[in-house]
Every structure is written in structure tokens, then in C-alpha cells.
Design an enzyme around this catalytic site. Sequence first.
Site, PDB file in Angstrom:
ATOM      1  N   ASP A  41       0.827  -1.215   0.000  1.00  0.00           N
ATOM      2  CA  ASP A  41       0.000   0.000   0.000  1.00  0.00           C
ATOM      3  C   ASP A  41       0.864   1.268   0.000  1.00  0.00           C
ATOM      4  O   ASP A  41       1.795   1.397   0.799  1.00  0.00           O
ATOM      5  CB  ASP A  41      -0.882  -0.018   1.260  1.00  0.00           C
ATOM      6  CG  ASP A  41      -1.996   0.991   1.178  1.00  0.00           C
ATOM      7  OD1 ASP A  41      -3.167   0.572   1.146  1.00  0.00           O
ATOM      8  OD2 ASP A  41      -1.697   2.203   1.150  1.00  0.00           O
ATOM      9  N   HIS A 103      -2.081  -2.707   8.325  1.00  0.00           N
ATOM     10  CA  HIS A 103      -2.552  -1.312   8.383  1.00  0.00           C
ATOM     11  C   HIS A 103      -4.058  -1.204   8.167  1.00  0.00           C
ATOM     12  O   HIS A 103      -4.688  -2.145   7.673  1.00  0.00           O
ATOM     13  CB  HIS A 103      -1.809  -0.465   7.342  1.00  0.00           C
ATOM     14  CG  HIS A 103      -2.169  -0.826   5.931  1.00  0.00           C
ATOM     15  ND1 HIS A 103      -3.095  -0.126   5.202  1.00  0.00           N
ATOM     16  CD2 HIS A 103      -1.757  -1.835   5.121  1.00  0.00           C
ATOM     17  CE1 HIS A 103      -3.219  -0.672   4.007  1.00  0.00           C
ATOM     18  NE2 HIS A 103      -2.418  -1.721   3.926  1.00  0.00           N
TER      19      HIS A 103
END
Length: 223
Positions: A41, A103
Site C-alpha cells: 500500500d 494497516h
Amino acid sequence: MHKLISGIVEFREQHFPKHAERFRELALAQSPDTFMVTCSDSRVVPDLLASTDPGELFVMRNVGNLIPPATAEGISIGDLSEASAIEYAVLVLKVANIVVCGHSECGAMKAAMARNPRPDAPNLEKWLHHARTAAFRLEHEGALDSTLQPHDQLSQLNVLVQIEHLMSYPIVREQVAAGALQLSGWWFDIASGNMYSYERASRSFAVIDRQSAERLIARLRDA
Ligand SMILES: [Zn+2]
């Protein structure tokens, strides 16, 4: 891409000269003490989040910070890339720590939870099987923090499952048993910028602030 190319010039002209000596030292060898496994990401930038410099973190990023588990012989049941990075980090770099960092708002976790698989992304579908244990655990055992969105609940459990996958590698188990390697589970909340560390005693992720950082560092010293 425009920003990326301009950024190369900015690095070359402004940042590199400031760190030239460090890069000259690093040109011949690296000795990072931590191997960080985190997501591809774009919002999870290890060196930015941890204020680390070149040479300090050995990093592996992939979709969902997943680690295919190993057979009893230590051979990955999935892609060899992750297993190779583990072997290199443990046997060659001899890192003292491995951090698995998940996350918030992780696309991989959302995809792993989606009820309708994507036939146009067969590789992604297969890769996300490595998050299946976490999804099963969320469904049957519940979340660590039920105030989070379901995909974030999965993301936290996924960190713990990937640590278990790490422990399926004999070389990791041996180093952990010898006290030469410590495994940690972290979770980054993008909106707040907070990093959380998994605490076994409370079975929850606790924010890493100045106070808890001292405790975590003391624990490293005692290990
Ligand atoms: Zn992600």
C-alpha cells in the site's frame, strides 16, 4: 510519474549530497537489525513512519503483508519470494527482529473479505488464500478490537496469523528459541498516524507512544 522523475533529480541534487558519506559506507555492505514485512500500500512507507535511514531496515512489501507458511522441511507452500527474503534476513543479515506490520483500510483485507471472487484476478485470489486463516479466526473467535471496521479487525488478526506463518520456518523457530530473534506484530492506522504494537498480555494492539516505546525498548534489552 512526473513527480517521481522530478523527485529523482531532487534526491540527486539535494538529499544525496547530505548523506553521501553514509551511502559510501553502505555501498559495500548492509547490516540492518530489523526485517520489516508490510503491505505494498502506497500509504504505508516504513522509512517515513519509523524515521529510519537507508541501511537500517530490510523490507519486504507485498499485497496484504502475507507470508506463505512453510512445510516441515522449511519450504514455502506458496511463492518463493517471501521465503527467500526470510532466509536472507535470518541467515545472511542475521537480523535480531522481524516486524510484521499491517494497516487500516487495507485493500487486500477488503478483497479477502469480499464474498464474490474476481475471476479476472486469479493470481490475487490465490495469493489471498494466505489470509484465509485470519478470516476464519475472525469469524469463529471474534475480533481483538470490536470497535474497528470488519476489514480492520481482519487486518489486525492477519498480523498475528502471519507471525505464526513466520514461525512455521524452522530457521525462524530456531533463532527465536535461541533468543537471537524477536518477532513483533505492528498495525498502522493511516488516519491518525498511530502505530500500534501487539501486546500478548492484554491480547490487543497498543499505541506506540513515548511511554510505551520505553517499555518496548526495555523488553528488547531484556531479550
Ligand atoms: Zn494493505
